[in-house]
Design a protein around this motif. Structure first.
Motif, PDB file in Angstrom:
ATOM      1  N   THR A  37       0.868  -1.311   0.107  1.00 32.96           N
ATOM      2  CA  THR A  37      -0.036  -0.250   0.166  1.00 32.96           C
ATOM      3  C   THR A  37       0.948   1.201   0.105  1.00 32.96           C
ATOM      4  O   THR A  37       0.755   2.146  -0.789  1.00 32.96           O
ATOM      5  CB  THR A  37      -0.769  -0.080   1.264  1.00 32.96           C
ATOM      6  N   ASP A  41       1.877   4.092  -3.046  1.00 28.06           N
ATOM      7  CA  ASP A  41       1.715   5.378  -2.801  1.00 28.06           C
ATOM      8  C   ASP A  41       2.991   6.281  -3.079  1.00 28.06           C
ATOM      9  O   ASP A  41       3.040   7.390  -3.727  1.00 28.06           O
ATOM     10  CB  ASP A  41       1.248   6.007  -1.312  1.00 28.06           C
TER      11      ASP A  41
ATOM     12  N   MET C   7       9.158   2.269   5.089  1.00 27.47           N
ATOM     13  CA  MET C   7       8.773   2.575   4.087  1.00 27.47           C
ATOM     14  C   MET C   7       8.315   4.028   4.156  1.00 27.47           C
ATOM     15  O   MET C   7       8.755   4.962   3.319  1.00 27.47           O
ATOM     16  CB  MET C   7       7.058   2.302   4.084  1.00 27.47           C
ATOM     17  N   THR C  11      10.354   6.950   1.467  1.00 26.63           N
ATOM     18  CA  THR C  11       9.488   7.631   0.659  1.00 26.63           C
ATOM     19  C   THR C  11       9.878   9.129   0.175  1.00 26.63           C
ATOM     20  O   THR C  11      10.319   9.767   1.132  1.00 26.63           O
ATOM     21  CB  THR C  11       8.075   7.444   0.976  1.00 26.63           C
ATOM     22  N   SER C  12       9.630   9.595  -0.973  1.00 27.45           N
ATOM     23  CA  SER C  12      10.402  10.726  -1.413  1.00 27.45           C
ATOM     24  C   SER C  12       9.324  12.061  -0.609  1.00 27.45           C
ATOM     25  O   SER C  12      10.085  12.787  -0.330  1.00 27.45           O
ATOM     26  CB  SER C  12      10.376  11.040  -2.870  1.00 27.45           C
ATOM     27  N   ARG C  71      -5.042   1.513   5.770  1.00 30.67           N
ATOM     28  CA  ARG C  71      -4.344   1.924   4.338  1.00 30.67           C
ATOM     29  C   ARG C  71      -4.500   3.407   4.341  1.00 30.67           C
ATOM     30  O   ARG C  71      -3.382   4.034   3.526  1.00 30.67           O
ATOM     31  CB  ARG C  71      -5.309   1.173   3.689  1.00 30.67           C
ATOM     32  N   VAL C  72      -5.327   4.280   4.574  1.00 31.98           N
ATOM     33  CA  VAL C  72      -5.448   5.772   4.321  1.00 31.98           C
ATOM     34  C   VAL C  72      -4.200   6.375   5.115  1.00 31.98           C
ATOM     35  O   VAL C  72      -3.642   6.988   4.206  1.00 31.98           O
ATOM     36  CB  VAL C  72      -6.770   6.203   5.002  1.00 31.98           C
ATOM     37  N   SER C  74      -1.376   5.145   5.443  1.00 33.72           N
ATOM     38  CA  SER C  74      -0.215   4.668   4.583  1.00 33.72           C
ATOM     39  C   SER C  74       0.012   5.439   3.170  1.00 33.72           C
ATOM     40  O   SER C  74       1.142   5.249   2.562  1.00 33.72           O
ATOM     41  CB  SER C  74      -0.160   3.109   4.263  1.00 33.72           C
ATOM     42  N   ARG C  75      -1.130   6.102   2.844  1.00 32.43           N
ATOM     43  CA  ARG C  75      -1.026   7.173   1.759  1.00 32.43           C
ATOM     44  C   ARG C  75      -0.506   8.453   2.128  1.00 32.43           C
ATOM     45  O   ARG C  75      -1.320   9.318   2.436  1.00 32.43           O
ATOM     46  CB  ARG C  75      -2.338   6.914   1.083  1.00 32.43           C
ATOM     47  N   GLN C  76       0.983   8.735   1.875  1.00 33.50           N
ATOM     48  CA  GLN C  76       1.275  10.042   2.408  1.00 33.50           C
ATOM     49  C   GLN C  76       1.475  10.987   1.272  1.00 33.50           C
ATOM     50  O   GLN C  76       1.790  12.187   1.486  1.00 33.50           O
ATOM     51  CB  GLN C  76       2.526   9.930   3.252  1.00 33.50           C
ATOM     52  N   THR C  77       1.672  10.543  -0.027  1.00 42.20           N
ATOM     53  CA  THR C  77       1.867  11.436  -1.189  1.00 42.20           C
ATOM     54  C   THR C  77       1.218  12.407  -1.337  1.00 42.20           C
ATOM     55  O   THR C  77       1.556  13.653  -1.599  1.00 42.20           O
ATOM     56  CB  THR C  77       2.322  10.371  -2.606  1.00 42.20           C
ATOM     57  N   ALA C  78      -0.104  12.159  -1.496  1.00 47.82           N
ATOM     58  CA  ALA C  78      -0.961  13.294  -1.725  1.00 47.82           C
ATOM     59  C   ALA C  78      -2.084  13.267  -0.427  1.00 47.82           C
ATOM     60  O   ALA C  78      -3.435  13.361  -0.638  1.00 47.82           O
ATOM     61  CB  ALA C  78      -1.783  13.254  -2.962  1.00 47.82           C
ATOM     62  N   PHE C  79      -1.620  13.159   0.699  1.00 52.70           N
ATOM     63  CA  PHE C  79      -2.222  13.178   1.875  1.00 52.70           C
ATOM     64  C   PHE C  79      -3.509  14.238   1.854  1.00 52.70           C
ATOM     65  O   PHE C  79      -2.938  15.332   1.850  1.00 52.70           O
ATOM     66  CB  PHE C  79      -1.153  13.180   3.188  1.00 52.70           C
ATOM     67  N   ASP C  80      -4.478  13.948   2.559  1.00 54.31           N
ATOM     68  CA  ASP C  80      -5.487  14.840   2.947  1.00 54.31           C
ATOM     69  C   ASP C  80      -5.909  14.542   4.325  1.00 54.31           C
ATOM     70  O   ASP C  80      -6.616  13.725   4.834  1.00 54.31           O
ATOM     71  CB  ASP C  80      -6.711  14.538   2.082  1.00 54.31           C
TER      72      ASP C  80
ATOM     73  N   ASP D  61      -8.487   5.763  -0.864  1.00 53.84           N
ATOM     74  CA  ASP D  61      -8.909   6.056   0.639  1.00 53.84           C
ATOM     75  C   ASP D  61     -10.561   5.637   0.570  1.00 53.84           C
ATOM     76  O   ASP D  61     -10.968   5.215   1.556  1.00 53.84           O
ATOM     77  CB  ASP D  61      -8.808   7.471   0.932  1.00 53.84           C
TER      78      ASP D  61
END
Lengths: 133, 133, 133, 133
Positions: A37, A41, C7, C11-12, C71-72, C74-80, D61
């Motif tokens: 996951t 991302d 991770m 991550t960049s 999961r939400v 874990s998603r940091q690139t376009a984090f909201d 998400d």
């Protein structure tokens, strides 16, 4: 001790498979789901996202298969070996495909792909060991 | 028209498989996931829950496998046939096992098992047809 | 070091929130999902399943909410942040409800409920700390 | 009649909420999960993936939150209103955020975003109506 191990020890039913291999496989599935996951991302944040479309897709697919596998293996009370084998085979294949794809990007310096590849390899191995046990 | 069909028609990539069989399989996976989730819950409300432990477990397992399968099939841009085959085989097996278990309880008057069995049979068939296509 | 931590470090994009609190919360969500899945299953193996119907239901619900939250996050690139807050609030509530239910059964000697309660309390706390960070 | 409706009618427990609003909300959650999963994938096939990173993230998400919500709502035997409210609030928010993002891309001709936006709006509305019922 992981929660998976503690849960296996505190359940009235005896685990259907080798308890240590089972706990390791459950843990490897959860870790691989998370790494995949996060890798999907992280790929989105790279410059050439197009080149990573296959990696992102296999990451997302592998995460879903690992999630299902970790849950099926966590259910031991009325465990069904045919069900377990079916998901373990799918998970082995998913981890192989995703790990191979990540390996190519890891060679080109993508560190998130390196970490994700390791999680995939470990999960693939844990699934194979559980099927052999 | 289902959302799955509309999404397939409004995506720039061409679907990797027969579009109609694909849309039907995605829809069958979603429906089967929901029916299995609801059947496991309905079993909890029956008098003899013990007798239904295997049914509850297979319901929960099948729901998870169907969920993963529906998602993998929904990703068509960088579709990987080996990944799809792996999850479709697991899904076929999961639906067969869960459908067979529900069939025995449906014969004893459990109507939620009857509906769930139908969802499992349909999903199993849709997976088989997609693999044959 | 957990895969979640590795991770985040590879991550960049920079994590949107305190990296340590984030990694701990992701890990707590995964562990809680697993413990809840296994606790629902262990409840099925107990003698009085009827009395445990609410526990099983809250376990399954909490597992699903924790899975989505992990999961939400874990998603940091376009984090909201609004998305994260919404799921963190739901997760806090789910872990509170499930943890409270497990606590009552843990007091009556159900050890899987004890372990699951600990996983729920830890996840609730990790979500709260992340929202405060 | 959808499987969700048939399952609600064939369960011994009475649904906790208005049965029609409940069935519609479960169905809207499943459809939205699928549309979001497919929209994230379709975005990967577009030329300017970078511009779509936020859309892909919110899609993924929202899919996860909708999946959890559809499952929680499908469990009616030992239904807990506080749990349902928590996930419904998260789902409303997730669908609002994802629908708004898709709306901006739909205006620039991305048809998969148009379909996904419709699925998000419908799910947001179904969640709101269920909370009001």
């Amino acid at each position: 001790m992981s929660y998976a191990e503690r849960m296996l020890q505190n359940t009235s039913s005896k685990p259907s498979m080798d308890a240590q291999a089972l706990a390791e496989c459950i843990k490897a599935c959860l870790d691989c789901e998370q790494a995949c996951t996060a890798c999907a991302d992280a790929c989105l944040g790279e410059q050439d996202t197009k080149m990573l479309a296959r990696c992102i897709t296999l990451d997302l697919d592998c995460a879903d298969v690992c999630a299902a596998t970790g849950r099926v293996l966590s259910r031991q009370t009325a465990f069904d070996m045919a069900m377990a084998r079916a998901v373990l085979q799918a998970c082995t294949q998913a981890c192989k495909l995703c790990g191979d794809e990540c390996a190519t990007h890891a060679q080109h310096g993508m560190q998130h792909c390196q970490v994700c590849m390791e999680a995939c390899r470990r999960c693939e191995q844990a699934c194979n060991q559980l099927m052999a046990a």
